[in-house]
Scaffold this motif. Structure first.
Motif, PDB file in Angstrom:
ATOM      1  N   GLY A 141      30.578  65.156  30.574  1.00 41.79           N
ATOM      2  CA  GLY A 141      31.270  65.279  31.854  1.00 41.79           C
ATOM      3  C   GLY A 141      31.155  64.056  32.726  1.00 41.79           C
ATOM      4  N   PHE A 142      30.124  63.203  32.474  1.00 43.24           N
ATOM      5  CA  PHE A 142      29.994  61.979  33.253  1.00 43.24           C
ATOM      6  C   PHE A 142      30.667  60.838  32.513  1.00 43.24           C
ATOM      7  N   THR A 143      31.308  59.966  33.254  1.00 43.18           N
ATOM      8  CA  THR A 143      31.884  58.789  32.637  1.00 43.18           C
ATOM      9  C   THR A 143      30.913  57.626  32.805  1.00 43.18           C
ATOM     10  N   ILE A 144      30.539  57.033  31.690  1.00 40.63           N
ATOM     11  CA  ILE A 144      29.643  55.888  31.729  1.00 40.63           C
ATOM     12  C   ILE A 144      30.505  54.658  31.490  1.00 40.63           C
ATOM     13  N   GLY A 145      30.722  53.887  32.533  1.00 37.25           N
ATOM     14  CA  GLY A 145      31.624  52.745  32.437  1.00 37.25           C
ATOM     15  C   GLY A 145      30.965  51.539  31.799  1.00 37.25           C
ATOM     16  N   ARG A 146      31.694  50.442  31.786  1.00 34.42           N
ATOM     17  CA  ARG A 146      31.201  49.236  31.142  1.00 34.42           C
ATOM     18  C   ARG A 146      29.871  48.799  31.744  1.00 34.42           C
ATOM     19  N   PHE A 147      29.822  48.658  33.073  1.00 29.29           N
ATOM     20  CA  PHE A 147      28.594  48.166  33.688  1.00 29.29           C
ATOM     21  C   PHE A 147      27.459  49.170  33.538  1.00 29.29           C
ATOM     22  N   ALA A 148      27.819  50.454  33.529  1.00 28.12           N
ATOM     23  CA  ALA A 148      26.780  51.461  33.339  1.00 28.12           C
ATOM     24  C   ALA A 148      26.154  51.320  31.953  1.00 28.12           C
ATOM     25  N   ASN A 149      26.989  50.971  30.959  1.00 31.91           N
ATOM     26  CA  ASN A 149      26.436  50.734  29.621  1.00 31.91           C
ATOM     27  C   ASN A 149      25.383  49.629  29.657  1.00 31.91           C
ATOM     28  N   TYR A 150      25.780  48.523  30.281  1.00 30.33           N
ATOM     29  CA  TYR A 150      24.844  47.409  30.353  1.00 30.33           C
ATOM     30  C   TYR A 150      23.633  47.767  31.210  1.00 30.33           C
TER      31      TYR A 150
ATOM     32  N   LEU B 277      26.683  47.572  19.647  1.00 31.25           N
ATOM     33  CA  LEU B 277      25.383  47.882  19.067  1.00 31.25           C
ATOM     34  C   LEU B 277      25.537  49.184  18.293  1.00 31.25           C
ATOM     35  N   PHE B 278      25.308  49.138  16.999  1.00 32.87           N
ATOM     36  CA  PHE B 278      25.437  50.329  16.152  1.00 32.87           C
ATOM     37  C   PHE B 278      26.786  51.000  16.383  1.00 32.87           C
ATOM     38  N   GLY B 279      27.827  50.205  16.465  1.00 36.63           N
ATOM     39  CA  GLY B 279      29.147  50.791  16.653  1.00 36.63           C
ATOM     40  C   GLY B 279      29.442  51.222  18.080  1.00 36.63           C
ATOM     41  N   PHE B 280      28.475  51.042  18.973  1.00 35.93           N
ATOM     42  CA  PHE B 280      28.675  51.418  20.379  1.00 35.93           C
ATOM     43  C   PHE B 280      29.212  50.206  21.116  1.00 35.93           C
ATOM     44  N   ASN B 281      30.421  50.323  21.630  1.00 45.01           N
ATOM     45  CA  ASN B 281      31.027  49.186  22.322  1.00 45.01           C
ATOM     46  C   ASN B 281      30.682  49.244  23.807  1.00 45.01           C
ATOM     47  N   PHE B 282      29.974  48.221  24.271  1.00 44.30           N
ATOM     48  CA  PHE B 282      29.541  48.201  25.659  1.00 44.30           C
ATOM     49  C   PHE B 282      30.700  47.959  26.619  1.00 44.30           C
ATOM     50  N   GLY B 283      31.814  47.479  26.082  1.00 42.98           N
ATOM     51  CA  GLY B 283      32.930  47.167  26.957  1.00 42.98           C
ATOM     52  C   GLY B 283      33.762  48.373  27.343  1.00 42.98           C
ATOM     53  N   GLU B 284      33.562  49.477  26.661  1.00 44.13           N
ATOM     54  CA  GLU B 284      34.403  50.637  26.924  1.00 44.13           C
ATOM     55  C   GLU B 284      33.623  51.709  27.677  1.00 44.13           C
ATOM     56  N   ALA B 285      34.380  52.487  28.430  1.00 42.07           N
ATOM     57  CA  ALA B 285      33.762  53.618  29.106  1.00 42.07           C
ATOM     58  C   ALA B 285      33.548  54.742  28.104  1.00 42.07           C
TER      59      ALA B 285
ATOM     60  N   ALA C 122      18.966  57.896  35.176  1.00 44.42           N
ATOM     61  CA  ALA C 122      19.891  58.843  35.804  1.00 44.42           C
ATOM     62  C   ALA C 122      20.808  58.159  36.808  1.00 44.42           C
ATOM     63  N   PHE C 123      20.459  56.951  37.221  1.00 46.52           N
ATOM     64  CA  PHE C 123      21.226  56.314  38.292  1.00 46.52           C
ATOM     65  C   PHE C 123      22.732  56.237  38.016  1.00 46.52           C
ATOM     66  N   PRO C 124      23.179  55.800  36.836  1.00 46.77           N
ATOM     67  CA  PRO C 124      24.640  55.700  36.644  1.00 46.77           C
ATOM     68  C   PRO C 124      25.326  57.055  36.760  1.00 46.77           C
ATOM     69  N   LEU C 125      24.583  58.137  36.471  1.00 47.14           N
ATOM     70  CA  LEU C 125      25.201  59.457  36.557  1.00 47.14           C
ATOM     71  C   LEU C 125      25.515  59.828  37.998  1.00 47.14           C
ATOM     72  N   THR C 126      24.817  59.189  38.938  1.00 44.89           N
ATOM     73  CA  THR C 126      25.084  59.496  40.345  1.00 44.89           C
ATOM     74  C   THR C 126      26.252  58.682  40.879  1.00 44.89           C
ATOM     75  N   GLN C 127      26.763  57.782  40.052  1.00 47.41           N
ATOM     76  CA  GLN C 127      27.787  56.861  40.547  1.00 47.41           C
ATOM     77  C   GLN C 127      29.160  57.236  40.017  1.00 47.41           C
ATOM     78  N   THR C 128      30.140  57.168  40.873  1.00 47.43           N
ATOM     79  CA  THR C 128      31.498  57.422  40.413  1.00 47.43           C
ATOM     80  C   THR C 128      32.233  56.111  40.184  1.00 47.43           C
ATOM     81  N   ASP C 129      31.769  55.058  40.834  1.00 49.53           N
ATOM     82  CA  ASP C 129      32.469  53.782  40.768  1.00 49.53           C
ATOM     83  C   ASP C 129      31.628  52.799  39.966  1.00 49.53           C
ATOM     84  N   ASP C 130      32.227  52.216  38.940  1.00 50.95           N
ATOM     85  CA  ASP C 130      31.474  51.320  38.068  1.00 50.95           C
ATOM     86  C   ASP C 130      31.013  50.070  38.811  1.00 50.95           C
ATOM     87  N   HIS C 131      31.626  49.799  39.966  1.00 45.00           N
ATOM     88  CA  HIS C 131      31.221  48.628  40.745  1.00 45.00           C
ATOM     89  C   HIS C 131      29.750  48.717  41.129  1.00 45.00           C
ATOM     90  N   TYR C 132      29.312  49.948  41.473  1.00 45.23           N
ATOM     91  CA  TYR C 132      27.928  50.090  41.891  1.00 45.23           C
ATOM     92  C   TYR C 132      26.975  49.979  40.709  1.00 45.23           C
TER      93      TYR C 132
END
Ligand SMILES: Nc1ncnc2c1ncn2[C@@H]1O[C@H](COP(=O)(O)OP(=O)(O)O)[C@@H](O)[C@H]1O
Ligand SMILES: [Mg+2]
Lengths: 262, 602
Positions: free
Chosen positions: B412-421, B399-407, B258-268
């Protein structure tokens, strides 16, 4: 076995048959523990071999244990920060097979083996009377119980020959008596026992045969009566003690106990 | 003549004090009132303006709403008031103080005092003088002092000296009444709440934007956790966790996801993924150090081997094999396998050594790895790793067509690049935690611990010491390699420099070892917590800069002095370091016989 210039044990030839309790006595520094260490592969003998049931054992402790020789230590060497049960389970190491993969995959075979190991370990703890302390840390046990636990741990490897290095050192008379019973019970399981001990009464009560080691050499071997009557033994124990000889105390102790026994 | 060692404790309490009174002479009702009212006043003062300019980080200029550090003062004040209410025996809060001891009150009061005064002093120091204080600051400074006075006015049996008395004020009582049985569903509810709370606290800590607030956060956190510990609540919670192991693990896993969902900034999320990588490697090292007792000072090299392997087969145009692009699963396996081989190559000759020798040799091999990749640039050595420039532009994972580089958008939540990783690393960490737990609780795990405890006895019990140590070493290495494969993609490039013995920022071998020791050897959560702390400290306290290593050294020394078992204590190690009234256990260091206890007269 030589340490530099010191020959600690020299041409000691020794046979223990199954179902037999053999005692090994001798003044301090006679080389008894060194002899055990050679037998169990902790020291690599400079010359000579150890054979068990007709096969020569390589001087590797784990292979010796696997072959069926287990031991205790004169200075208790339990795994102090493991529980009582875990200590005994470590003793089961050579009799179980599960490697890393089965531990990671946790298949039915692994669970069955763990269960069986634990059941066997609990049996041994019942046997020595420590089942109720299975989850205590070994270091928190009283001295006497630590010695017993060491014996249980050694028994867990299902040995054919058990080497006990001063199993009653530091014990009071009641505990010594209990240990005697324990050793008899172990013998009755069909395990040969070789025991080092300074308590002469303990030795002569217990042993079918006694060997005397003095300065690394076997002086006499025979039944209690033979050994007790042997002049050389008395001489070796009473000896010509020099100032501050650590063996002096013991020699007296042995002498007096022997006197009582006669 | 049996040997008896009398316990080395002096006769207990030579001076039994009859009247117990506080260090500050006030009646009990007054002391409690000070605590309660002071706590409330402290919390309330956070709603005032503390300074006139918004130059001080976090807006502390608003009346009616706390900002930045004021929130921490508010939390500390509320905690103090809650414990004070509990000490009155208010129904519904009594569980906070099961032993009815002073320590939690004292500690929360000190926490509030600490964070408030720290803020006030920082304002004065940063903006230049007390003139920058608003009336609100004065109120806060006084209000946060009141509970401290109240706390030390609480009756407490006096020790032999003031120092002893002070120690008694913050001591955890020996006996804490056993809790009433709690229904299983309530236990699970509590665990869920704690997991959510933990996530909140963790996210808050990561999101702190400047060093001051991070320090304030640490002050409040340390005092609050300490207070809960002395109240006996942490022990109760651990007992609950022990009864609900799988549930707790599942909740922890959920909270981590759940942690990335609490974050608005991909830096964190970037900080989060780096903490996870660091924590995973620390956990792998914990197998080697914590379980098998092998001091490995070159462990970070295995992370490097994994990262370089993944980089080489990533399809990066700078890779020696730029045409080769493995799918991630194959790259991960290759990285782990390469680390495993490297581990066995290093382990096979060195694991026959004991103790300090092993540490020195692993230190050497770790440095050899770094120097080797530095030189394999086609000039001083074969052209494999591109030398000091490393391998840049590592493409993102797919991975399975899921690009980790894209948000990606997720409800409603945006999962950014770092959140993917980050999410990928949560899975990797879950795998490593499972491996650790299963390995530790098995025949092989027991033999590791036995080797650590007493290698001679372990071999005499039939354990092939060399073999099981090599397995521990190889397992630890391949887990670090696995983490390395992800880390190569997260950072876009791999260079030799981070894989050194000691440096100012993680990961390096010294930091990894510190994370394990600081967090708690032989535990699962300890190294992860240690890694989080050690990653965040240099990240947040940038003003320490080059002094950060010095600060770490001091912190480590203090910790080892006062809590040698680490923050999270392993059951065994806790007993090991804080034993009292031990029965005589002979030293088990030498094989040769000391003149043994003679049985003369027996
Ligand atoms: N590792 C060792 N290195 C050098 N000398 C040793 C070592 N182990 C034992 N010795 C020596 O060997 C002799 C026999 O010791 P030991 O076997 O312990 O006697 P004990 O019969 O009392 O058990 C002693 O002189 C002892 O100092
Ligand atoms: Mg001896």
């Amino acid at each position: 076995m030589r340490f530099g210039g010191l020959t600690a044990v020299r041409s000691v030839d020794f046979t223990v048959n199954s179902g037999e309790i053999v005692g090994l006595i001798g003044p301090n520094g006679a080389g008894k523990t060194t002899f055990f260490n050679c037998l169990t592969g902790l020291y690599v003998p400079t010359e000579g071999t150890v054979s068990y049931q007709g096969t020569v054992l390589p001087p590797k402790p784990h292979l010796v244990t696997k072959a069926g020789i287990a031991r205790t230590f004169q200075n208790i060497r339990l795994f102090a920060n493991m529980t009582v049960l875990e200590n005994v389970l470590v003793g089961r190491h050579t009799r179980t097979r599960e490697g890393l993969w089965s531990a990671l995959l946790r298949g039915p075979g692994f669970k069955k083996a763990e269960k069986a190991s634990e059941a066997r370990a609990m049996e041994l703890l019942e046997f020595i009377g420590l089942a109720h302390k299975r989850d205590h840390l070994a270091r928190n046990l009283p001295y006497g119980e630590q010695r017993k636990l060491e014996i249980a741990r050694a028994l867990a490897s299902e040995p054919g020959l058990l080497l006990l290095d001063e199993p009653t050192a530091g014990m009071n008379p009641q505990e010594t008596r209990a240990t005697e019973e324990l050793v008899f019970a172990i013998r009755d399981m069909g395990i040969a026992v070789l025991v080092i001990e300074h308590d002469m009464r303990f030795i002569f009560n217990l042993c079918d045969r006694v060997a005397v080691l003095v300065q690394g050499e076997k002086l006499v071997e025979g039944t209690s009566e033979v050994v007790q009557a042997d002049d050389r033994v008395i001489a070796a124990y009473l000896g010509e003690p020099f100032e501050g000889d650590p063996a002096q105390n013991e020699a007296k102790a042995a002498g007096t106990t022997k006197g009582e026994a006669q | 003549m049996t040997e008896t060692k009398s316990p080395a404790t002096p006769p207990a309490d030579a001076t039994p004090t009859t009247a117990t009174r506080g260090l500050i002479g006030l009646p009990l009702p007054a002391a409690r009132a000070l605590l309660l009212l002071g706590g409330i006043a402290t919390a309330a003062s956070a709603f005032l303006a503390w300074t006139w300019t918004s130059d001080f980080p976090g807006d502390l200029t608003v009346y009616g709403y706390p900002g930045g550090l004021q929130w921490l003062t508010f939390v500390a004040g509320v905690l103090t008031a809650l414990f004070a209410l509990a000490s009155y025996g208010v129904r519904g809060l009594r569980w906070l103080l099961p032993a009815r001891n002073n320590a939690p009150l004292v500690l929360t009061a000190l926490g509030g005092f600490g964070v408030t005064w720290f803020t006030a002093i920082e304002i004065a120091a940063k903006l230049g003088g007390l003139a920058n204080w608003e009336p609100g600051t004065y109120i806060a400074v006084v209000a946060s002092l009141i509970p401290v006075i109240g706390a030390f006015a609480l009756p407490q049996e006096a020790g032999e000296s003031t120092k002893e008395t002070l120690k008694a004020y913050i001591a955890k009582p020996e006996a804490i009444p056993a809790p009433q049985p709690i229904a299983p569903w309530i236990q699970r509810l509590i665990i869920t709440i704690v997991a959510a709370l933990g996530l909140g606290v963790f996210a808050y800590g990561i999101d702190t934007q400047y060093g001051e607030i991070f320090i304030g956060f640490l002050i409040v956190l340390v005092f609050a956790v300490w207070a809960l510990h002395t109240a006996g609540l942490l022990d109760r919670f651990s007992a609950m966790v022990a009864d609900n192991r799988s549930f707790t693990l599942a909740m922890g896993f959920l909270a981590a996801i759940a942690f990335p969902l609490t974050q608005t900034d991909d830096h964190y999320a970037n900080i989060g993924v780096n903490i996870l990588i660091f924590g995973t490697v620390a956990l792998g090292l914990n197998i080697v150090v914590g379980l098998a007792g092998l001091l490995d000072l070159g462990y970070v090299a295995f992370l490097g081997v994994g990262a370089y392997t993944a980089a080489l087969v990533s399809g990066s145009e700078f890779s020696r094999f730029s045409g080769v692009q493995f799918p991630f699963w194959a790259a991960a396996l290759a990285g782990a396998a390469a680390s495993l081989i490297f581990g066995v190559l290093i382990g096979a000759p060195t694991l026959r050594l004991r103790g300090d020798y092993l540490a020195i040799v692993t230190l050497g091999f770790g440095e050899i790895f770094r120097l080797a990749v530095n030189n394999m640039d086609g000039v001083s050595g074969p052209d494999i790793t591109n030398g000091p420039n490393g391998i840049p532009s590592i493409p993102d994972l797919k991975l399975f067509g899921f690009n980790f580089g894209e948000a990606h958008d997720l409800g409603g939540f945006t999962i950014g690049r770092f959140a993917n990783y980050y999410l990928l690393m949560v899975l990797v960490m879950a795998l490593v935690v499972t491996v650790y737990r299963r390995a530790a609780d098995s025949r092989i795990g027991r033999s590791w611990i036995a080797i650590r405890e007493d290698e001679t006895a372990a071999t005499a019990m039939g354990i092939n010491g060399f073999r099981v140590k090599l397995i521990a070493f190889a397992l630890g290495a391949s887990l670090a390699g696995l983490a390395g494969t992800v880390s190569a993609h997260v950072t876009y490039n791999v260079v030799p420099n981070p894989y050194q013995f000691a440096g100012a920022a993680p990961p390096n071998s010294a930091f990894l070892l510190a994370a394990v020791v600081l967090g708690g050897m032989g535990t699962v959560s300890g190294p992860i917590l240690g890694a989080a702390l050690l990653y965040l400290l240099p990240e947040k306290l940038v003003f320490l800069q080059d002094k950060s290593l010095l600060a770490f050294g001091i912190a480590l020394i203090l910790l080892m002095r006062f809590r040698p078992e680490g923050i999270i204590a392993n059951r065994r190690r806790q007993l090991e370091f804080h034993e009292t009234g031990q029965l005589d256990v002979p030293e088990t260091t030498t094989l040769s016989d000391e003149p043994a206890v003679t049985k003369a007269g027996a």
